[in-house]
Design an enzyme around this catalytic site. Structure first.
Site, mmCIF file in Angstrom:
data_model
loop_
_atom_site.group_PDB
_atom_site.id
_atom_site.type_symbol
_atom_site.label_atom_id
_atom_site.label_comp_id
_atom_site.label_asym_id
_atom_site.label_seq_id
_atom_site.Cartn_x
_atom_site.Cartn_y
_atom_site.Cartn_z
ATOM 1 N N ASN A 35 2.437 0.992 5.569
ATOM 2 C CA ASN A 35 3.707 0.868 4.844
ATOM 3 C C ASN A 35 4.828 1.488 5.681
ATOM 4 O O ASN A 35 5.729 2.129 5.144
ATOM 5 C CB ASN A 35 3.564 1.560 3.480
ATOM 6 C CG ASN A 35 4.738 1.276 2.568
ATOM 7 O OD1 ASN A 35 5.461 0.300 2.756
ATOM 8 N ND2 ASN A 35 4.953 2.140 1.595
ATOM 9 N N ASP A 58 -7.071 4.845 9.740
ATOM 10 C CA ASP A 58 -7.085 4.926 8.279
ATOM 11 C C ASP A 58 -7.923 6.130 7.835
ATOM 12 O O ASP A 58 -9.115 6.200 8.160
ATOM 13 C CB ASP A 58 -7.691 3.621 7.745
ATOM 14 C CG ASP A 58 -7.459 3.462 6.269
ATOM 15 O OD1 ASP A 58 -7.477 4.488 5.549
ATOM 16 O OD2 ASP A 58 -7.257 2.317 5.842
ATOM 17 N N ASN A 100 -8.074 4.391 -1.861
ATOM 18 C CA ASN A 100 -7.161 4.861 -0.812
ATOM 19 C C ASN A 100 -6.747 6.324 -1.041
ATOM 20 O O ASN A 100 -6.877 7.164 -0.161
ATOM 21 C CB ASN A 100 -5.917 3.971 -0.781
ATOM 22 C CG ASN A 100 -5.035 4.285 0.411
ATOM 23 O OD1 ASN A 100 -5.419 4.056 1.549
ATOM 24 N ND2 ASN A 100 -3.866 4.846 0.155
ATOM 25 N N SER A 125 3.393 14.689 -7.718
ATOM 26 C CA SER A 125 4.513 13.960 -8.317
ATOM 27 C C SER A 125 4.761 14.459 -9.731
ATOM 28 O O SER A 125 3.827 14.879 -10.425
ATOM 29 C CB SER A 125 4.147 12.478 -8.363
ATOM 30 O OG SER A 125 5.005 11.779 -9.209
ATOM 31 N N TYR A 150 -1.813 5.028 -10.399
ATOM 32 C CA TYR A 150 -1.152 5.842 -9.373
ATOM 33 C C TYR A 150 -0.997 7.282 -9.869
ATOM 34 O O TYR A 150 -1.364 8.238 -9.174
ATOM 35 C CB TYR A 150 0.223 5.251 -9.024
ATOM 36 C CG TYR A 150 1.126 6.249 -8.347
ATOM 37 C CD1 TYR A 150 0.929 6.599 -7.022
ATOM 38 C CD2 TYR A 150 2.151 6.886 -9.067
ATOM 39 C CE1 TYR A 150 1.729 7.554 -6.417
ATOM 40 C CE2 TYR A 150 2.951 7.835 -8.458
ATOM 41 C CZ TYR A 150 2.736 8.172 -7.144
ATOM 42 O OH TYR A 150 3.523 9.125 -6.545
ATOM 43 N N LYS A 154 -2.778 11.161 -8.681
ATOM 44 C CA LYS A 154 -2.131 12.451 -8.391
ATOM 45 C C LYS A 154 -2.772 13.561 -9.238
ATOM 46 O O LYS A 154 -2.996 14.678 -8.757
ATOM 47 C CB LYS A 154 -0.618 12.373 -8.655
ATOM 48 C CG LYS A 154 0.123 11.458 -7.682
ATOM 49 C CD LYS A 154 0.022 11.944 -6.224
ATOM 50 C CE LYS A 154 0.607 10.992 -5.228
ATOM 51 N NZ LYS A 154 0.309 11.313 -3.835
ATOM 52 N N ASP A 299 7.930 3.114 -17.963
ATOM 53 C CA ASP A 299 8.953 4.118 -17.631
ATOM 54 C C ASP A 299 9.024 5.199 -18.707
ATOM 55 O O ASP A 299 8.965 4.883 -19.901
ATOM 56 C CB ASP A 299 10.352 3.456 -17.549
ATOM 57 C CG ASP A 299 10.674 2.950 -16.161
ATOM 58 O OD1 ASP A 299 9.923 3.254 -15.223
ATOM 59 O OD2 ASP A 299 11.699 2.243 -16.018
HETATM 60 N N1 UFG Z 1 15.478 1.350 -12.201
HETATM 61 C C1 UFG Z 1 16.323 0.328 -12.580
HETATM 62 N N2 UFG Z 1 16.352 -0.792 -11.793
HETATM 63 C C2 UFG Z 1 15.591 -0.937 -10.677
HETATM 64 C C3 UFG Z 1 14.726 0.133 -10.302
HETATM 65 C C4 UFG Z 1 14.696 1.264 -11.093
HETATM 66 O O1 UFG Z 1 17.018 0.415 -13.588
HETATM 67 O O2 UFG Z 1 15.656 -1.982 -10.038
HETATM 68 C C5 UFG Z 1 15.433 2.565 -13.041
HETATM 69 C C6 UFG Z 1 14.047 2.826 -13.589
HETATM 70 O O3 UFG Z 1 13.838 2.073 -14.751
HETATM 71 C C7 UFG Z 1 14.112 4.331 -13.805
HETATM 72 C C8 UFG Z 1 15.015 4.824 -12.679
HETATM 73 O O4 UFG Z 1 15.750 3.675 -12.245
HETATM 74 O O5 UFG Z 1 14.742 4.600 -15.027
HETATM 75 C C9 UFG Z 1 14.238 5.365 -11.493
HETATM 76 O O6 UFG Z 1 13.278 4.410 -11.129
HETATM 77 P P1 UFG Z 1 12.462 4.479 -9.756
HETATM 78 O O7 UFG Z 1 11.562 3.282 -9.721
HETATM 79 O O8 UFG Z 1 13.382 4.680 -8.612
HETATM 80 O O9 UFG Z 1 11.635 5.808 -9.908
HETATM 81 P P2 UFG Z 1 10.564 6.211 -11.024
HETATM 82 O O10 UFG Z 1 11.170 7.355 -11.747
HETATM 83 O O11 UFG Z 1 10.079 5.108 -11.821
HETATM 84 O O12 UFG Z 1 9.360 6.550 -10.091
HETATM 85 C C10 UFG Z 1 9.365 7.643 -9.272
HETATM 86 C C11 UFG Z 1 8.476 7.403 -8.054
HETATM 87 C C12 UFG Z 1 7.045 7.307 -8.459
HETATM 88 C C13 UFG Z 1 6.657 8.447 -9.358
HETATM 89 C C14 UFG Z 1 7.596 8.546 -10.519
HETATM 90 C C15 UFG Z 1 7.318 9.708 -11.408
HETATM 91 O O13 UFG Z 1 8.858 6.226 -7.366
HETATM 92 O O14 UFG Z 1 6.262 7.327 -7.289
HETATM 93 O O15 UFG Z 1 8.910 8.699 -10.028
HETATM 94 O O16 UFG Z 1 8.132 9.712 -12.522
HETATM 95 F F1 UFG Z 1 5.423 8.284 -9.872
#
Ligand code: UFG
Length: 341
Positions: A35, A58, A100, A125, A150, A154, A299
């Site tokens: 990645n 890996d 993984n 996390s 995922y 953790k 979420d």
């Molecule tokens: N969001 C949007 N539109 C998008 C992407 C995200 O509105 O296109 C919102 C999500 O719904 C959320 C916020 O933006 O409310 C943050 O979203 P992210 O996907 O950026 O981050 P997350 O909080 O979902 O996830 C992050 C990490 C994960 C971890 C998680 C723990 O990416 O690896 O926090 O809460 F597990």
């Protein structure tokens, strides 16, 4: 000190390698580039003027990992980033995630045990908390049922490390529970490189602003938050990287208070999705095309960190405010576009 950084070509890993080298540590990167790309290593060299040792393989391969440790038995400590991290993908392919993320950790712990490598910093996390009952969330808050495979990797990884430090007293560990890392290095030479359509908010914002994506979906506008959109604790990736160096130094200088310690790494400030968008529009001068849509399954509504323990014990505090975070993410996107020309 000689530090192994697994996943050192990745987003948080690459920023951490730069900070480690800045502090005079010698770095060995192991990354399978699943990645990321080898260019990241070149850009690390451009920033720090120092070439880390790099081995591409890996870490789920037990024989290759054991052989690596045989050849590098003088490693003082390990920062283990290498892992899959996409929540949705983990729901679709849980076995890939378990193999993984768990197998690589086991191989590393075995390498530590056999070769007497004493210190491990583990990428955990805030996902381990699920939707906390009380905010801000403290390190002592209960670990809730995971929202995704995922997240479960953790939780299980933390448990595996906790059992290992008890069984093998030569091993000490610190698990760092990240909130939402965003932004990029000031040089715009390293940053987040999402494969395909980004899952995370900031890459989606910057790709929409530059025209790679048509429109940003804001997932959920009916949450119980100030403007109805979800709240997260966004932290600049360089602030986060610096905490890793402090964690390594803490173990090396024997300041740890327990064989395994856990710290929240966030700013302590919750921001809504719309607040992040406003910040981005302010610093970039670009009007974002976005639409309020349904909530994204899985979420949580809101989460932000209680940072008191990390601030006091690590002597570390996130310094960068949201405008610096969104501006650096924008500069990175612009630099990427420039390089593609
Ligand atoms: N969001 C949007 N539109 C998008 C992407 C995200 O509105 O296109 C919102 C999500 O719904 C959320 C916020 O933006 O409310 C943050 O979203 P992210 O996907 O950026 O981050 P997350 O909080 O979902 O996830 C992050 C990490 C994960 C971890 C998680 C723990 O990416 O690896 O926090 O809460 F597990």
């Amino acid at each position: 000190m000689k530090i192994l950084v697994t996943g050192g070509a990745g987003y948080i890993g690459s920023h951490t390698v730069v900070e480690l080298q800045k502090q005079g540590h010698q770095v060995v990167i192991v990354d399978n580039l699943s990645n990321s790309s080898a260019d990241v290593i070149d850009n690390i060299v451009k920033i720090s003027g120092v070439a880390p040792v790099f081995e591409k393989f890996d870490l789920t391969d037990q024989a290759l990992t054991a052989d690596f440790f045989k050849r590098h038995s003088n490693i003082d400590g390990i920062i283990h980033f290498a892992a899959f991290k996409a929540v949705g993908e983990s729901v679709a392919n849980p076995l890939m995630y378990y193999r993984n993320n768990i197998q690589s950790l086991i191989n590393i712990l075995e390498g530590m045990k056999v070769n007497k490598i004493p210190y491990l910093v583990f990428s955990s996390s805030c996902t381990v908390y699920g939707q906390p009952d009380e905010l801000p969330v403290k390190e002592t808050s209960p670990i809730k049922e995971a929202f995704s495979p995922y997240g479960f990797t953790k939780q299980v990884s933390e448990a595996i490390i906790r059992d290992s430090v008890v069984a093998y007293p030569g091993i000490k560990a610190i698990a760092l529970r990240y909130f939402n890392p965003i932004g990029a290095h000031d040089s715009a030479l390293i940053g987040e490189l999402p494969l395909g359509v980004p899952n995370n908010l900031l890459p989606f914002i910057t790709q929409t602003a530059i025209g790679i994506r048509q429109e940003l979906n804001v997932f959920g506008s009916d949450y119980n938050t100030p403007d109805g959109t979800a709240v997260r604790d966004y932290i600049h990736v360089v602030d986060l990287a610096q905490a890793h160096v402090i964690a390594v130094d803490r173990m090396i200088s024997r300041k740890s208070k327990a064989p395994m310690e856990v710290f929240n790494l966030g700013t302590g400030n919750g921001l809504t999705v719309l607040e992040v968008i406003n910040s981005f529009e302010r610093v970039s001068g670009v009007k974002l095309n976005y639409r309020l849509v349904e909530r994204r399954p899985g979420d949580v509504e809101k989460v932000w960190a209680d940072t008191a323990y990390a601030n006091e014990e690590l002597g570390w505090k996130a310094k960068k405010a949201v405008d610096e975070m969104t501006l650096s993410a924008w500069k990175w996107e612009l630099a990427l576009a420039d390089r593609k020309k």
